[in-house]
Design a protein around this motif. Structure first.
Motif, mmCIF file in Angstrom:
data_model
loop_
_atom_site.group_PDB
_atom_site.id
_atom_site.type_symbol
_atom_site.label_atom_id
_atom_site.label_comp_id
_atom_site.label_asym_id
_atom_site.label_seq_id
_atom_site.Cartn_x
_atom_site.Cartn_y
_atom_site.Cartn_z
ATOM 1 N N PRO A 7 8.386 2.729 40.240
ATOM 2 C CA PRO A 7 8.947 3.462 39.107
ATOM 3 C C PRO A 7 7.902 4.277 38.383
ATOM 4 C CG PRO A 7 8.643 1.156 38.538
ATOM 5 C CD PRO A 7 8.245 1.298 39.976
ATOM 6 N N GLY A 8 8.253 5.502 38.054
ATOM 7 C CA GLY A 8 7.446 6.280 37.120
ATOM 8 C C GLY A 8 7.967 5.973 35.734
ATOM 9 N N HIS A 9 8.324 6.997 34.993
ATOM 10 C CA HIS A 9 8.858 6.740 33.659
ATOM 11 C C HIS A 9 10.378 6.627 33.718
ATOM 12 C CE1 HIS A 9 9.103 6.489 29.443
ATOM 13 N NE2 HIS A 9 9.651 7.661 29.281
ATOM 14 N N ARG A 10 11.025 7.676 34.262
ATOM 15 C CA ARG A 10 12.492 7.689 34.277
ATOM 16 C C ARG A 10 13.062 7.287 35.635
ATOM 17 N NH1 ARG A 10 14.170 7.271 29.764
ATOM 18 N NH2 ARG A 10 13.070 8.387 28.150
ATOM 19 N N THR A 11 12.345 7.581 36.704
ATOM 20 C CA THR A 11 12.909 7.305 38.018
ATOM 21 C C THR A 11 11.779 7.024 38.998
ATOM 22 O OG1 THR A 11 14.394 8.154 39.738
ATOM 23 C CG2 THR A 11 12.997 9.767 38.654
ATOM 24 N N SER A 12 12.122 6.947 40.288
ATOM 25 C CA SER A 12 11.130 6.737 41.335
ATOM 26 C C SER A 12 11.256 7.886 42.334
ATOM 27 C CB SER A 12 11.413 5.419 42.043
ATOM 28 O OG SER A 12 12.676 5.494 42.683
ATOM 29 N N LEU A 13 10.383 7.931 43.319
ATOM 30 C CA LEU A 13 10.506 8.965 44.349
ATOM 31 C C LEU A 13 11.819 8.808 45.116
ATOM 32 C CD1 LEU A 13 6.816 9.072 45.575
ATOM 33 C CD2 LEU A 13 8.086 11.032 44.714
ATOM 34 N N LEU A 14 12.239 7.560 45.293
ATOM 35 C CA LEU A 14 13.513 7.307 45.970
ATOM 36 C C LEU A 14 14.663 7.894 45.143
ATOM 37 C CD1 LEU A 14 13.900 5.845 48.646
ATOM 38 C CD2 LEU A 14 14.366 3.758 47.402
ATOM 39 N N GLY A 15 14.573 7.704 43.833
ATOM 40 C CA GLY A 15 15.583 8.257 42.941
ATOM 41 C C GLY A 15 15.571 9.779 42.978
ATOM 42 N N ALA A 16 14.355 10.350 42.997
ATOM 43 C CA ALA A 16 14.232 11.807 43.054
ATOM 44 C C ALA A 16 14.843 12.327 44.347
ATOM 45 C CB ALA A 16 12.765 12.221 42.957
ATOM 46 N N ARG A 17 14.664 11.570 45.423
ATOM 47 C CA ARG A 17 15.226 11.996 46.701
ATOM 48 C C ARG A 17 16.750 11.947 46.651
ATOM 49 N NH1 ARG A 17 13.723 9.437 52.401
ATOM 50 N NH2 ARG A 17 15.255 7.918 51.726
ATOM 51 N N LEU A 44 1.805 20.231 35.999
ATOM 52 C CA LEU A 44 2.819 19.229 36.350
ATOM 53 C C LEU A 44 2.392 17.821 35.948
ATOM 54 C CD1 LEU A 44 4.238 20.360 39.791
ATOM 55 C CD2 LEU A 44 5.193 20.627 37.518
ATOM 56 N N ALA A 45 1.144 17.690 35.524
ATOM 57 C CA ALA A 45 0.690 16.366 35.100
ATOM 58 C C ALA A 45 1.392 16.008 33.798
ATOM 59 C CB ALA A 45 -0.822 16.364 34.920
ATOM 60 N N PRO A 46 1.993 14.819 33.725
ATOM 61 C CA PRO A 46 2.820 14.483 32.574
ATOM 62 C C PRO A 46 2.011 14.023 31.358
ATOM 63 C CG PRO A 46 2.801 12.688 34.151
ATOM 64 C CD PRO A 46 1.943 13.769 34.728
ATOM 65 N N GLY A 47 0.709 13.973 31.446
ATOM 66 C CA GLY A 47 -0.072 13.437 30.333
ATOM 67 C C GLY A 47 -0.073 11.928 30.384
ATOM 68 N N GLU A 48 -0.540 11.331 29.311
ATOM 69 C CA GLU A 48 -0.715 9.875 29.344
ATOM 70 C C GLU A 48 0.615 9.145 29.292
ATOM 71 O OE1 GLU A 48 -3.497 7.957 26.839
ATOM 72 O OE2 GLU A 48 -5.002 9.535 27.149
ATOM 73 N N LEU A 49 0.739 8.129 30.103
ATOM 74 C CA LEU A 49 1.917 7.262 30.103
ATOM 75 C C LEU A 49 1.414 5.838 30.186
ATOM 76 C CD1 LEU A 49 4.604 8.656 32.581
ATOM 77 C CD2 LEU A 49 4.925 8.040 30.196
ATOM 78 N N PRO A 50 1.133 5.235 29.073
ATOM 79 C CA PRO A 50 0.547 3.893 29.132
ATOM 80 C C PRO A 50 1.525 2.887 29.742
ATOM 81 C CG PRO A 50 1.070 4.512 26.875
ATOM 82 C CD PRO A 50 1.319 5.720 27.714
ATOM 83 N N ASP A 51 0.987 1.781 30.205
ATOM 84 C CA ASP A 51 1.833 0.707 30.738
ATOM 85 C C ASP A 51 2.758 0.200 29.642
ATOM 86 O OD1 ASP A 51 0.571 0.842 33.177
ATOM 87 O OD2 ASP A 51 -0.919 -0.661 32.664
ATOM 88 N N PRO A 52 3.957 -0.246 29.999
ATOM 89 C CA PRO A 52 4.864 -0.786 28.984
ATOM 90 C C PRO A 52 4.193 -1.945 28.252
ATOM 91 C CG PRO A 52 5.921 -0.659 31.130
ATOM 92 C CD PRO A 52 4.502 -0.317 31.344
ATOM 93 N N ARG A 53 4.333 -1.986 26.937
ATOM 94 C CA ARG A 53 3.598 -2.983 26.168
ATOM 95 C C ARG A 53 4.061 -4.413 26.451
ATOM 96 N NH1 ARG A 53 4.588 -1.601 20.593
ATOM 97 N NH2 ARG A 53 5.484 0.268 21.499
ATOM 98 N N ALA A 54 5.342 -4.561 26.753
ATOM 99 C CA ALA A 54 5.849 -5.919 26.959
ATOM 100 C C ALA A 54 5.267 -6.556 28.213
ATOM 101 C CB ALA A 54 7.368 -5.876 27.068
ATOM 102 N N CYS A 55 4.750 -5.720 29.104
ATOM 103 C CA CYS A 55 4.328 -6.200 30.418
ATOM 104 C C CYS A 55 2.912 -6.748 30.365
ATOM 105 C CB CYS A 55 4.435 -5.012 31.367
ATOM 106 S SG CYS A 55 3.477 -5.140 32.840
ATOM 107 N N ALA A 56 2.707 -7.890 31.014
ATOM 108 C CA ALA A 56 1.405 -8.564 30.971
ATOM 109 C C ALA A 56 0.582 -8.316 32.225
ATOM 110 C CB ALA A 56 1.610 -10.065 30.753
ATOM 111 N N CYS A 57 0.874 -7.217 32.912
ATOM 112 C CA CYS A 57 0.206 -6.945 34.189
ATOM 113 C C CYS A 57 -1.312 -7.034 34.118
ATOM 114 C CB CYS A 57 0.561 -5.557 34.692
ATOM 115 S SG CYS A 57 1.968 -5.574 35.762
ATOM 116 N N GLY A 58 -1.885 -6.450 33.090
ATOM 117 C CA GLY A 58 -3.343 -6.442 32.996
ATOM 118 C C GLY A 58 -3.895 -7.848 33.022
#
Lengths: 418, 354
Positions: free
Chosen positions: A99-109, A306-320
């Motif tokens: 997933p990017g922000h709104r969709t994925s490459l699969l979604g774009a396809r 085409l670069a979307p600028g900064e898109l930080p990781d979702p805050r709720a996510c503990a991935c880091g």
């Protein structure tokens, strides 16, 4: 199957498990071992290796999945590129679902963008040759295992005089990620299982700082169950004996100096850059971008704006914290609720090689909250049932997985087999 | 979606509902997304007692007889592959959905959607193959329909088949009949069909002797039911989603725990090698001529012998048993002695790169 079954023999596995149990008795305290590579995580779950480990040994799943660590902004950029008229975006299969922000490459396809899954960078090159009227972008992600293939594609494109082939690079280097993990204040990793296939390219030297500066053992491991059990045994022995060394378990594949031809190709095409990692943030000199001599192939230059600028990781996510081994997946507040393999929020849920996806798929009962409570109360690793990626969908070569098999022609991903 | 209290950021993320906004390939994979589509869209609209059961075939009472009905569409690409073609597949797929419900398949209807420009020779070949498969299965094709779409709007040929069969009086197969102590049998090596198609699509080629297992199971099923009357609890043909998805669906429907031995599951050497190369798990790869049967443990050996005495079941194996444990779970004991649970196939199975 020759050269595979030999490394999956149950009597030998049981023997190694017994040796591990004996060796673990000499450990001064329980230890946390990080397997850096997604390919290792996959094998550990697929073969249920947790069941064969003594209670003093806990495994932490590291950041070694190139798909997982590609940040959302870069995925968004790939989606934007794919939507450009006259453009074909080519990528590895498991990148499609990220997933990017709104969709994925699969979604774009699904919305009409021309996104094609390929098996190697050279397949992308072939698409560019076959479609001289289209701009063909190769989403060049990966660790040291995949980067030489990307370099070869750039060199060949130049050799063939192709004017319509571009690389959107997000190439990451493993040693800087290990340093970042070790420098974190809350680091909980006592030793590393090193990714074998990265070392087939870079050798063993780049890991020496882990042992010498940080006093943590590194054992570079193969990917079969017996490889992993033997590597864990070697680590336990090092810790029990108070040693911290870089050892190679995967001697059948890893030359100490790596692969000089691959290293030369990488150096000819790419240069170190500061790179953003999903879950870990910006890390200096942790990536490889195109050298100025290859600027005409750089998708960032060919498709500016085409670069979307900064898109930080979702805050709720503990991935880091999960990538650093500070938290286990069930301890994340959105694990299994807001974040699932179908709708991942964070890096670790994205690819089947990611730690959260592996936990999610291979635990028999999963109610995120209850599980997190159980994990906090008791032993999260023991609670984690072991098993690998169901269906094991397409994975980009991790640092541990071998370089892509050169398969012919592009292929529609999946589709119907009836 | 059930974001945690106070985690407003999770709420702000574009997490779509169970269906999302557009149909993805994964919605046709036979796995979790397909189930979402069925549960979230089709079932609420079409609700009926038969659909609620969500079996491979519907059972309806007609004039005192129990009739099994099923339908299936086939969009396989390529149209021709080693071991079969879209025509053979279209007959066998529907016949098998009837057979695993215990029905004797009798009649088929066939609908073709043809793409403008399709060579008539190809269609002739497909139709001949369907006629042959129907003879093998003992079914008669009794009705049909043809539509042609503009060039580029189809993929050569799409085929739909609908099948009708008769269930012998008194026979009722259902996952709810499964009991602890029952044995799980599979009629032969798994993964052949899906791997053949994937190998063709990836361009790896199939000269290594891999071929689809597409075959009508009606004869094999009859042999099994006759050999161990009353002992067969339930049968399935593990098509999309493979053996693993089928076992999980059965365990959930039964509310019981299955214990399966990885080492006992037959997988051809060539299929295993290709799966290793593509990084996919043969347990999640489609089959088109295999049977999974859950049988009373006391009759398992007789059932195995019956399967092995039939040409389509020579390599049958007992792969596990129904045990006590968490309801709906399938535990696989791996070749090295660890354990991992199996789950439904997630999304579309994409060949792995390495």
């Amino acid at each position: 199957m020759r050269f595979v079954d030999e490394f999956r023999q149950q009597p030998l596995a049981q023997g190694l498990a017994r040796a591990l149990a004996r060796a673990a008795e000499r450990l001064p305290r329980p230890i946390h071992i990080m397997e850096v590579c997604g390919g290792h995580t996959h094998a550990i779950f697929r073969f249920g290796l947790h069941d064969l480990l003594p209670p003093q040994v806990r495994l932490i799943h590291g950041p070694g999945c190139p798909v997982c660590v590609t940040p959302r902004s870069r995925v968004e950029q790939a989606i934007a590129l794919a939507r450009q008229p006259g453009t074909i975006l080519t990528c590895f299969g498991d990148m499609l679902r990220v997933p990017g922000h709104r969709t994925s490459l699969l979604g774009a396809r699904a919305e009409g963008a021309d996104v094609r899954m390929v098996y190697s960078a050279l397949d992308a090159l072939e698409i560019a040759r076959a479609h001289p009227d289209r701009r063909v972008v190769w989403f060049a992600i990966g660790f040291e295992t995949t980067i030489p293939g990307n370099a070869m594609a750039a060199l060949r494109a130049r050799g063939m005089g192709l004017q319509n082939f571009y690389l959107l690079t997000h190439q990451v280097l493993l040693p800087p990620a290990l340093r970042a993990i070790l420098d974190a204040p809350d680091v909980r990793v006592d030793a590393f299982i090193g990714p074998g296939h990265v070392s087939t390219i870079i050798g063993t030297e780049p890991y020496r700082f882990v042992a010498e500066e940080y006093g943590r053992p590194v054992v570079i491991s193969g990917f079969e169950p017996l490889d992993l059990l033997q590597s864990i045994l070697m680590i336990v022995r090092q810790v029990a004996e108070g040693r911290a060394e870089v050892e190679v378990q995967y001697r059948r594949a890893v030359p100490p100096r790596g692969n000089p031809i691959a290293l030369r190709a990488m150096a000819e095409v790419f240069t170190p850059v500061t790179q953003e990692w999903r879950g870990l943030g910006m890390l200096p000199e942790s990536g490889l971008g195109l050298r100025p001599e290859f600027a005409e192939m750089d998708a960032d230059r060919a498709f500016p704006d085409l670069a979307p600028g900064e898109l930080p990781d979702p805050r709720a996510c503990a991935c880091g914290e999960i990538l650093r081994g500070v938290r286990t997946p069930p301890e994340c507040p959105v694990f299994g609720t807001g974040c699932t393999p179908e709708h991942p929020l964070g890096a670790c849920m994205v690819s089947p090689e990611g730690a959260c996806a592996a936990y999610y798929r291979y635990r028999p009962h999963r109610s995120g909250r209850a599980e997190a409570a159980a994990a906090k109360a008791g032993d999260p690793e023991a609670a984690a049932a072991a098993a690998p990626a169901a269906g094991t969908p397409a994975a980009t070569p991790g640092p541990g997985t071998p370089a892509a098999t050169p398969a012919a022609g592009p292929s529609a991903p999946g589709g119907e087999s009836r | 979606m059930n974001p945690t209290e106070g985690e407003t950021d999770a709420l702000a993320e574009p997490v779509p509902g169970a269906l999302g906004e557009r149909i993805l390939l994964g919605h046709g994979s036979g796995g979790r997304l397909t189930a979402d589509l069925f549960q979230g869209l089709f079932l609420p609209a079409f609700r009926s007692p038969q659909l609620e059961v969500a079996a491979d075939q519907a059972l309806v009472e007609l004039g005192g007889a129990t009739v099994a009905v099923t339908t299936d569409s086939f969009v396989v690409s390529p149209l021709f592959f080693p071991g079969g073609d879209i025509g053979r597949l279209a007959v066998c797929g529907t016949v098998n959905d009837l057979a695993v419900g215990g029905a004797t398949p009798l009649y088929l209807t066939v609908g073709f959607i043809l793409e403008e420009g399709l060579p008539v020779a190809d269609l002739r070949r497909i139709v001949a193959s369907m006629a042959e498969a129907a003879r093998e299965a003992g079914v008669t094709i009794v009705a049909g329909d043809t539509k042609v779409v503009e060039r580029g709007k189809g993929d050569g040929v799409f085929v739909n088949t609908t099948g009708v069969g008769l269930v012998p009086p008194g026979l009722r197969l259902s996952p709810r009949a499964i009991r602890p102590g029952d044995c799980i049998l599979v009629s032969g090596p798994v993964g052949d069909h899906g791997v053949t198609i994937m190998a063709l699509r990836s361009g790896i080629g199939v000269e290594a002797g891999i071929r689809s297992d597409t075959a009508p199971l009606s004869g094999l099923v009859r042999a099994l039911l006759d050999a161990v009357p009353g002992a067969v609890r339930c049968m399935r043909d593990p098509t999309r989603g493979g053996l693993a998805t089928t076992l999980v669906e059965l365990a959930r429907a039964a509310g019981l725990c299955f214990q399966v031995e990885e080492a006992a599951i037959p997988v051809r050497e060539e299929v295993r090698a290709l799966c290793e190369m593509l990084g996919i798990d043969p347990l999640y790869v489609a089959n088109e001529g295999k049977l999974v049967a859950i049988v009373d443990g006391a009759a398992a050996d007789a059932a195995l012998a019956a399967l092995r005495s039939h040409p389509l079941g020579r390599e049958a194996q007992i792969i596990g048993r129904v045990a006590s444990g968490p309801p709906g779970a399938v535990h696989l004991r791996t070749v090295v002695g660890g354990t991992r649970p199996l789950d439904l196939l997630e999304g579309e199975q994409l060949p792995r790169i390495c």
